[in-house]
Design an enzyme around this catalytic site. Structure first.
Site, short mmCIF file in Angstrom:
data_model
loop_
_atom_site.label_atom_id
_atom_site.label_comp_id
_atom_site.label_asym_id
_atom_site.label_seq_id
_atom_site.Cartn_x
_atom_site.Cartn_y
_atom_site.Cartn_z
N GLY A 31 0.81 -1.22 0.00
CA GLY A 31 0.00 0.00 0.00
C GLY A 31 0.84 1.26 0.00
O GLY A 31 2.01 1.24 -0.37
N HIS A 37 3.99 1.76 -8.16
CA HIS A 37 3.07 0.62 -8.03
C HIS A 37 2.12 0.56 -9.23
O HIS A 37 1.81 -0.51 -9.74
CB HIS A 37 2.22 0.77 -6.76
CG HIS A 37 2.99 0.67 -5.49
ND1 HIS A 37 3.14 1.73 -4.63
CD2 HIS A 37 3.64 -0.37 -4.92
CE1 HIS A 37 3.84 1.35 -3.59
NE2 HIS A 37 4.17 0.09 -3.74
N GLN A 61 7.94 -9.24 7.89
CA GLN A 61 9.15 -8.80 7.17
C GLN A 61 9.78 -7.55 7.79
O GLN A 61 10.75 -7.03 7.26
CB GLN A 61 8.86 -8.60 5.68
CG GLN A 61 8.01 -7.39 5.34
CD GLN A 61 7.64 -7.37 3.86
OE1 GLN A 61 6.79 -8.13 3.41
NE2 GLN A 61 8.27 -6.52 3.08
N SER A 186 7.12 4.21 -1.09
CA SER A 186 6.09 4.54 -0.10
C SER A 186 6.71 5.29 1.06
O SER A 186 6.08 6.15 1.67
CB SER A 186 5.43 3.27 0.42
OG SER A 186 4.92 2.54 -0.65
O1 PAF Z 1 7.80 -5.10 -2.04
C1 PAF Z 1 6.87 -5.09 -1.22
O2 PAF Z 1 6.05 -4.18 -1.18
C2 PAF Z 1 6.72 -6.24 -0.23
O3 PAF Z 1 7.97 -6.70 0.18
C3 PAF Z 1 5.85 -7.38 -0.76
C4 PAF Z 1 6.48 -8.05 -1.98
C5 PAF Z 1 4.47 -6.87 -1.11
C6 PAF Z 1 5.70 -8.46 0.32
O4 PAF Z 1 5.10 -7.94 1.48
#
Ligand code: PAF
Length: 280
Positions: A31, A37, A61, A186
């Site tokens: 997001g 994106h 993560q 972001s």
């Molecule tokens: O690149 C990202 O935004 C994130 O690491 C992903 C691939 C959506 C996994 O949470």
């Protein structure tokens, strides 16, 4: 645009789409969407896919709880952007939908994940691989789109797809930049106006480094000079600057062959961590 928050109805809907002959293209995101994106969404549409985007700020993560807390969340604006971009479906689950109980599975990618981001963000790629595997199983796309800005992430996901036999084609989409060269991210949303003008230092460092490499200098001789230049500003900190093989990410001291290397940088502007890279 269809919006789903739960796995079961999403899977049922996508299975029908598959049966009806649609090819599913998937752009997973966290997001706080920007043009970068949307270029993933566009790439999926250009490939003729029924385009699915996911928005999920994946807790596994983030090795730094403060970073997770401060990660920008702008769902309403994201939905408007996705609709305008012609995205067909958004999957925006809550944390309990993806992690109903604590996951214990971890991933290890050897030399691909020990360097650069892996070195400074322990456990990061294990969390990325976990959520991307879950999302691939949930969405079952034929095509998946990732940004070049996260080059190391892309190489790791490529390995994941290979090792776990995910039946899909991966695409890497070039990094989009602001007019001064700053890579769209972001995290840029967290920069103050003054920090935003300083953030360009990392892209400038990449450009300078590329120039110096072309002039025959080695990475070892350039790295310290660039660190000193960046850190003249007390708000900037260089975490790493590495030249690496694009495929196996082993560090290089010189560009040995054209189209085989990637120059990667990471650093902080205040408490905002930014990464960038260029392919050489
Ligand atoms: O690149 C990202 O935004 C994130 O690491 C992903 C691939 C959506 C996994 O949470």
């Amino acid at each position: 645009m269809e919006i789903f928050h739960e796995i079961k109805p999403l899977k049922a809907f996508l299975r029908e789409k598959n049966k009806a002959g649609f090819v599913i293209g998937f752009a997973p995101t966290m997001g706080a969407l920007h043009e970068g994106h949307l270029s993933l969404i566009q790439a999926s549409k250009n490939a003729g896919c029924f385009t699915v985007c996911s928005i999920f700020v994946n807790p596994t993560q983030f090795n730094n709880p403060d970073d997770l807390k401060k990660y920008p969340r702008t769902l309403e604006a994201d939905i408007a952007m996705l609709k305008a971009a012609g995205c067909d479906l958004l999957f925006a689950p809550g944390a309990a939908e993806i992690y109903p109980a604590k996951s214990v599975t971890t991933f290890e990618f050897g030399s691909l994940s020990n360097t650069m981001e892996g070195q400074f963000r322990p456990g990061h790629f294990s969390g990325v691989a976990l959520v991307v595997s879950k999302l691939f199983h949930i969405v079952e796309p034929q095509h998946a789109f990732f940004g070049q800005k996260d080059w190391q992430q892309f190489t790791i996901i490529r390995q994941l797809v290979h090792d776990l036999n995910f039946n899909l084609t991966l695409h890497v989409v070039p990094t989009l930049r602001e007019s001064d060269g700053l890579a769209m991210s972001s995290r840029n949303k967290r920069l103050t106006e003054q920090q935003r003008s300083k953030a360009i230092a990392f892209y400038k460092a990449l450009m300078h480094c590329q120039f110096q490499l072309a002039a025959g200098k080695s990475m070892t001789s350039i790295q310290n000079e660039i660190k000193d230049t960046i850190e003249q500003d007390a708000e900037l900190r260089l975490e790493y600057l590495y030249l690496a093989d694009r495929e196996n990410l082993s560090y290089l001291n010189h560009v040995e062959q054209p189209n085989k290397a990637v120059l990667c940088i990471a650093g902080f502007v205040g408490d905002v961590r930014l990464i960038d890279n260029i392919l050489l």
